[in-house]
Design a protein around this motif. Structure first.
Motif, short mmCIF file in Angstrom:
data_model
loop_
_atom_site.label_atom_id
_atom_site.label_comp_id
_atom_site.label_asym_id
_atom_site.label_seq_id
_atom_site.Cartn_x
_atom_site.Cartn_y
_atom_site.Cartn_z
N TYR A 107 42.36 49.82 36.04
CA TYR A 107 41.64 48.98 36.99
C TYR A 107 40.16 48.98 36.65
N ASP A 108 39.58 47.80 36.62
CA ASP A 108 38.14 47.67 36.39
C ASP A 108 37.47 47.36 37.71
N THR B 145 34.20 48.08 38.31
CA THR B 145 32.75 48.12 38.13
C THR B 145 32.11 46.99 38.93
N PRO B 146 30.91 47.22 39.45
CA PRO B 146 30.25 46.19 40.27
C PRO B 146 30.14 44.84 39.57
N ASP B 147 29.97 44.84 38.25
CA ASP B 147 29.82 43.58 37.53
C ASP B 147 31.11 42.76 37.55
N ALA B 148 32.25 43.42 37.73
CA ALA B 148 33.53 42.71 37.71
C ALA B 148 33.88 42.11 39.06
N VAL B 149 33.30 42.61 40.15
CA VAL B 149 33.63 42.15 41.49
C VAL B 149 32.87 40.86 41.81
N ARG B 150 33.63 39.81 42.11
CA ARG B 150 33.02 38.53 42.45
C ARG B 150 33.62 38.01 43.75
N SER B 151 33.06 36.92 44.26
CA SER B 151 33.54 36.34 45.51
C SER B 151 34.74 35.43 45.25
N ILE B 152 35.51 35.19 46.30
CA ILE B 152 36.64 34.27 46.18
C ILE B 152 36.14 32.85 45.91
N ALA B 153 34.99 32.49 46.48
CA ALA B 153 34.42 31.17 46.20
C ALA B 153 34.12 31.01 44.72
N TYR B 154 33.62 32.06 44.08
CA TYR B 154 33.36 32.01 42.64
C TYR B 154 34.67 31.86 41.87
N LEU B 155 35.67 32.63 42.27
CA LEU B 155 36.98 32.54 41.61
C LEU B 155 37.51 31.12 41.68
N ARG B 156 37.46 30.51 42.84
CA ARG B 156 37.96 29.13 43.00
C ARG B 156 37.18 28.16 42.12
N SER B 157 35.89 28.40 41.95
CA SER B 157 35.06 27.48 41.18
C SER B 157 35.43 27.45 39.70
N GLU C 97 38.65 36.76 32.02
CA GLU C 97 37.57 37.73 32.13
C GLU C 97 37.95 38.82 33.12
N GLN C 98 37.28 39.96 33.01
CA GLN C 98 37.52 41.05 33.96
C GLN C 98 36.90 40.67 35.29
N LEU C 99 37.70 40.06 36.13
CA LEU C 99 37.21 39.53 37.39
C LEU C 99 38.04 40.10 38.53
N VAL C 100 37.35 40.66 39.50
CA VAL C 100 38.00 41.32 40.64
C VAL C 100 37.49 40.69 41.93
N VAL C 101 38.39 40.42 42.86
CA VAL C 101 37.97 39.99 44.20
C VAL C 101 38.57 40.94 45.22
N ARG C 102 37.85 41.13 46.30
CA ARG C 102 38.33 41.95 47.40
C ARG C 102 38.34 41.12 48.67
N GLY C 103 39.38 41.31 49.49
CA GLY C 103 39.45 40.53 50.71
C GLY C 103 40.47 41.09 51.68
N THR C 104 40.73 40.32 52.71
CA THR C 104 41.64 40.71 53.79
C THR C 104 42.81 39.75 53.84
N VAL C 105 44.00 40.28 54.04
CA VAL C 105 45.19 39.44 54.17
C VAL C 105 45.16 38.74 55.52
N TYR D 51 43.10 41.88 40.91
CA TYR D 51 42.62 41.94 39.53
C TYR D 51 43.11 40.67 38.83
N CYS D 52 42.19 39.73 38.61
CA CYS D 52 42.56 38.37 38.27
C CYS D 52 42.77 38.12 36.78
N ASN D 53 42.25 38.99 35.92
CA ASN D 53 42.38 38.77 34.49
C ASN D 53 43.86 38.70 34.09
#
Length: 277
Positions: free
Chosen positions: A29-30, A32-44, A55-63, A107-109
């Motif tokens: 699991y990556d 690192t702060p650089d890998a954590v992005r917003s869901i809005a960024y992911l959608r974009s 890319e090593q892209l991570v989002v955190r959220g609530t179900v 973990y979206c990658n």
């Protein structure tokens, strides 16, 4: 003596090789702060019909949506402060492992963003029947449940006049509404007897309307929609230019009334606003 030493060295090498294999099979699991992005960024990142995340892209959220009551079969809706996204997963009982209000890390990658009728979903490459679902056997590689959240999520009150693409896949509440026509949540197929995904309309005090979409798999699909006026909570959905609400956790509260309130015009009609990003 030489043979014994050689045997011991071979044994040590075998142990080290097995340990390396075990480590290589572990999920890395990556966080690192650089890998954590917003869901809005992911959608974009979804700039086409289907876009792999490379890319090593991570989002955190609530179900805020799952298959409890059969409302979102094989789907988790995850929301953060920037927006929400639906995740398609092959799993018959997601609510057991990822209940409403659970905090999760995605973990979206290696996953794929799919444009489904103008709404962005996360899963795998699309197949014959639409967006692809993450296999259950691979789910632990992409999704992790975090320690319990401090408090359950609360829906944001919205009005029909402010519907926007930025609220799609987020948890909302509409107050002072009523169903226009009586009937069950879903229609039944006359040939097979199965319940079908169905849309019913609700109307607000100004006469504006919004469709409520209910999956045929819903446990209350054959029950009547509530009468009277009240509040309804759910996930704002979007498909091919139209907004709809999908109820979450069977969460609605209506007060029966002998006649509709005078504030409701008898013939008002409303078309959904042009989507804005």
């Amino acid at each position: 003596m030489r043979t014994t030493a050689r045997t011991e060295l071979l044994g040590i090498a075998a142990v080290l090789l097995l340990a390396a294999c075990d480590r290589s099979s572990e999920i890395a699991y990556d966080d690192t702060p650089d890998a954590v992005r917003s869901i809005a960024y992911l959608r974009s990142l979804c700039t086409g019909a289907s876009v792999p995340v490379r890319e090593q892209l991570v989002v955190r959220g609530t179900v805020v949506g799952n298959d409890r009551y059969g409302e979102f079969p094989e789907t988790l809706v995850v929301q953060d402060a920037s927006g929400g996204i639906s995740i398609d997963i092959e799993h018959p009982a997601l609510a057991d492992d990822y209940p409403f209000g659970a905090s999760v890390t995605v973990y979206c990658n290696g996953l794929v963003l799919n444009d489904y009728g103008g709404n962005i979903r996360l899963g795998t490459a699309p197949g014959q029947y639409g967006t692809g679902r993450i296999p259950r056997a691979e789910l632990a590689r992409y999704l992790r449940r975090n320690p319990a959240s401090a408090s359950p999520p609360e829906p944001v009150p919205r009005t029909f006049g402010e519907l926007s693409m930025r609220y799609v896949d987020t948890y909302v509440r509409f107050d002072g509404v009523r169903f226009i026509h009586p009937g069950s949540w879903c229609d039944r197929d006359p040939e097979t007897g199965r319940m079908l995904a169905t849309e019913r309309e609700i109307v607000d005090r100004t006469g504006r309307t919004l469709r409520v979409r209910t999956a045929g798999s819903c446990l209350y699909a054959s029950e009547p929609v509530p009468s009277g006026t009240g509040s309804i909570r759910g996930i704002l959905d979007y498909f091919n230019g139209s907004y709809a609400l999908r109820v979450v956790n069977r969460d609605f509260a209506f007060v029966n009334a002998a006649t509709p309130p005078r504030a409701y015009p008898s013939g008002g009609r409303y078309s959904a606003p042009t989507p804005t990003r």
